[in-house]
Motif scaffolding. Structure first.
Motif, short mmCIF file in Angstrom:
data_model
loop_
_atom_site.label_atom_id
_atom_site.label_comp_id
_atom_site.label_asym_id
_atom_site.label_seq_id
_atom_site.Cartn_x
_atom_site.Cartn_y
_atom_site.Cartn_z
N ASN A 465 0.82 -1.21 0.00
CA ASN A 465 0.00 0.00 0.00
C ASN A 465 0.85 1.26 0.00
OD1 ASN A 465 -2.29 -1.51 -0.04
ND2 ASN A 465 -2.77 -1.28 2.14
N MET A 468 1.70 1.77 -3.53
CA MET A 468 0.51 2.25 -4.23
C MET A 468 0.24 3.72 -3.91
SD MET A 468 -3.43 0.85 -4.08
CE MET A 468 -2.90 -0.85 -3.94
N ASN A 471 2.59 5.87 -5.94
CA ASN A 471 2.12 5.95 -7.33
C ASN A 471 0.93 6.89 -7.45
OD1 ASN A 471 4.08 4.12 -8.11
ND2 ASN A 471 2.73 2.35 -7.90
N LEU A 472 0.02 6.80 -6.48
CA LEU A 472 -1.16 7.67 -6.49
C LEU A 472 -0.75 9.13 -6.29
CD1 LEU A 472 -4.21 8.06 -6.50
CD2 LEU A 472 -4.24 7.48 -4.07
N SER A 475 0.50 10.22 -9.70
CA SER A 475 -0.41 10.14 -10.84
C SER A 475 -1.75 10.83 -10.62
CB SER A 475 -0.67 8.67 -11.18
OG SER A 475 -1.43 8.04 -10.16
N ASP A 477 -4.45 9.30 -10.03
CA ASP A 477 -5.41 8.46 -10.73
C ASP A 477 -6.59 8.10 -9.81
OD1 ASP A 477 -5.99 6.66 -13.13
OD2 ASP A 477 -6.02 5.21 -11.49
N LYS A 479 -8.98 5.85 -10.20
CA LYS A 479 -9.16 4.40 -10.05
C LYS A 479 -8.21 3.85 -8.99
CE LYS A 479 -9.23 0.11 -12.74
NZ LYS A 479 -9.01 -0.49 -14.09
N LEU A 480 -6.98 4.33 -9.00
CA LEU A 480 -5.99 3.89 -8.01
C LEU A 480 -6.38 4.37 -6.61
CD1 LEU A 480 -3.34 2.27 -8.10
CD2 LEU A 480 -2.11 4.44 -8.22
N GLN A 483 -8.93 2.05 -5.27
CA GLN A 483 -8.30 0.79 -4.89
C GLN A 483 -7.60 0.91 -3.53
OE1 GLN A 483 -5.69 -0.76 -7.91
NE2 GLN A 483 -4.90 -2.39 -6.59
N LEU A 484 -6.96 2.07 -3.29
CA LEU A 484 -6.25 2.26 -2.03
C LEU A 484 -7.23 2.31 -0.85
CD1 LEU A 484 -3.42 2.63 -0.86
CD2 LEU A 484 -3.70 5.10 -1.09
#
Length: 579
Positions: A465, A468, A471-472, A475, A477, A479-480, A483-484
């Motif tokens: 996580n 993740m 990355n979030l 980005s 994003d 969608k990400l 998901q988190l």
């Protein structure tokens, strides 16, 4: 002159002169700020692409400085590029040689008789500034206002300087300077260093010459001093940076000291030689500035390699290893361009996240191997995390002083929030998890095989996580982000299952589980706290996308049936956004 009355005294003359100088410096700053905010990112890209060799770098120095109207700003950009190894050989020195000519170009057109341009620039600038709350029109408006203020300030300086010729009190001050022009060189070198604006001090010298307040020889001496002082400012401003970032500044200073020493014996003859181009006092001073920088470039551009070699000998690379807590990407020269500076802060934040990630990875190794030495190393690593967090926070504070538009303000908050959460995670690892590890090692306790497996699995999910979340963070994003937050709900369910399994082992009388019960549950609690700090990065992204109501995901974004079953079918508890 009308503003000052019929017979202004020396104090009033000096006050009006100081006001004109202050307005000139403010105008230069506004032009530079407007240009960097409007075109700063493009100028930096252009410069980075032009650093292939000394000649293209030289031309880049001329062009960028002519637009920014600040050789110091160009020098700071060069310093940041050199510090990151983006400039090869003497290209950085070539940029600074070009920067001097860039200020000469600006000084030439500003010294022309442009009475109409100042009012026009002010009118258009104010219209552009108020026409938009943010964006290009506002930045260009700021630039034009700065240009108008510069032209207005030059008229103020001339108006304040003209009566000085006949002021007996000021004659006492000026006459020694005319007899000892070297003193004028030193005074203007100091003034340029303090103001960080050689263009302003050169224009001041030209205005004093036009008003007849100083003679031709002293005007040239003042210009030479301004050219010496302009090399001191960036060298002092880069103090504390790695040697590679300072070598070009040192080489530029060495070249200008040599040129100044070479010119000093001929100060009395220079007005006559320059007078062939123009006998006008203003043009004489500006032409002296242009001639000095052209000569500097002609002499030293072929010698950038030996200059760079000398600077490398005077500022060698340190033998010690790099300090991990020292920021690597926080570029001070980018502060005038918030979008670029925020990108630099985000890049440094990723470096901070790498340090936190290593701490988190080592944490489970400490628990599984009872490694006391590694536990100490993890505690020391938190000092690196704290150091980077403090540096990023201070850098963000500097960015906020430069005025941010709406998008930049959101990114500013995102970076500040994520760095703060990363720092909190480092503290949890250092002050909580490592304390539990020391307790386990000291009391020679061991987890049951099943218990260690559960802790390891829980840890792996939190570590994943963290990646993740990084990355979030970069980005944005949606969608990400969903998901988190889903992972947050799933982890809560996994915590409940792990606790039930642990209590079952205690009921079964497993000795290891009984002895390590408090440590086991506290580790899961702290890992869950860490995960909560990570998932915080998702909320503003989902909120901006309109997918949050209060702290819950909208009804159409609830977790799937697998998660519902995992949580025993409790739909209220199963919502991914529940804190």
């Amino acid at each position: 002159a009308m503003m000052m009355g019929a017979n202004p005294g020396a104090t009033e003359l000096l006050l009006n002169l100081a006001a004109g100088i202050a307005l000139l410096l403010w105008g230069v700053r506004m032009v530079r700020t407007g240009m960097t905010r409007a075109f700063g990112a493009q100028l930096r890209r252009y410069m980075s692409g032009a650093l292939r060799n000394r000649f293209s770098a030289f031309l880049a120095g001329i062009g960028v400085t002519a637009l920014l109207q600040s050789s110091t700003a160009t020098a700071m950009i060069v310093s940041s590029f050199a510090g990151r190894g983006l400039i090869v050989g003497g290209a950085a020195i070539a940029v600074l040689l070009g920067a001097g000519i860039g200020t000469s170009i600006t000084a030439q057109y500003l010294s022309l008789d442009l009475h109409w341009l100042g009012p026009l620039a002010l009118i258009l600038g104010v219209i552009g500034f108020f026409a938009s709350e943010s964006g290009m029109p506002r930045h260009v408006g700021r630039l034009l206002i700065g240009l108008g203020l510069m032209l207005l300030s030059l008229e103020m300086i001339i108006a304040a300087s003209t009566p000085m010729r006949d002021a007996p009190g000021l004659a006492v001050v000026l006459q020694p300077l005319e007899r000892e022009p070297l003193l004028g060189v030193l005074i203007f070198a100091l003034l340029t260093w303090l103001s960080h604006a050689s263009l302003a001090t050169v224009l001041l010298a030209a205005s004093l010459a036009k008003a007849g307040t100083v003679d031709a020889t002293l005007a040239v001496a003042l210009v030479v001093g301004a050219n010496l002082g302009t090399a001191i400012s960036p060298l002092v401003a880069s103090a504390g940076q790695p040697p590679a970032a300072r070598r070009a500044q040192l080489a530029n200073l060495i070249a200008r000291v040599i040129a100044t020493l070479a010119v000093l014996p001929f100060l009395a003859q220079l007005p006559q030689w320059l007078g062939y181009a123009s006998s006008d006092a203003t043009r004489l001073a500006v032409n002296a500035h242009t001639a000095f920088n052209l000569a500097l470039a002609l002499i030293f551009l072929p010698l950038v390699a030996p200059l760079e070699k000398l600077a490398r000998r005077l500022l060698p690379d340190p033998p010690a290893a790099e300090n991990a807590a020292k920021p690597r990407y926080l570029d001070k020269s980018a502060l005038d361009t918030p979008s670029v500076a925020l990108a630099a802060a985000a890049r440094e934040t990723l470096r901070l996240s790498d340090a936190v990630s290593r701490m988190l990875d080592d944490t489970m190794t400490v628990f599984s191997r009872d490694d006391a030495k590694l536990a100490k190393a993890v505690e020391q690593a938190d000092d690196t995390v704290d150091g980077l967090h403090e540096a990023i926070k201070l850098y963000l504070t500097e960015i906020s002083k430069h005025g941010l538009d709406e998008a930049e303000s959101r990114r500013y908050v995102d970076v500040l929030t994520f760095t703060t959460n990363l720092e909190h995670i480092g503290d949890i690892i250092d002050k909580n998890l490592m304390e539990l590890a020391q307790k386990k090692i000291k009391n020679k306790l061991a987890f049951s095989k099943e218990g260690l497996g559960e802790l390891t699995g829980f840890h792996h999910r939190v570590a994943a996580n963290l990646q993740m979340a990084c990355n979030l963070f970069m980005s944005g994003d949606v969608k990400l982000a969903r998901q988190l937050l889903q992972e947050k709900a799933d982890l809560r369910a996994a915590e409940q299952l792990a606790a039930e399994s642990h209590y079952q082992r205690i009921r079964d009388g497993r000795t290891e589980s009984i002895e390590t019960s408090s440590i086991h549950l506290d580790i899961i609690r702290d890992l869950k706290r860490i995960n909560s700090h990570l998932t915080a990065v998702a909320y503003p992204i989902l909120e901006q996308a309109g997918e949050l109501t209060a702290t819950r995901l909208r009804a159409d974004e609830r977790p799937d049936t697998t998660s519902q079953q995992l949580l025993g079918g409790n739909s209220k508890t199963g919502r991914a956004g529940v804190a």
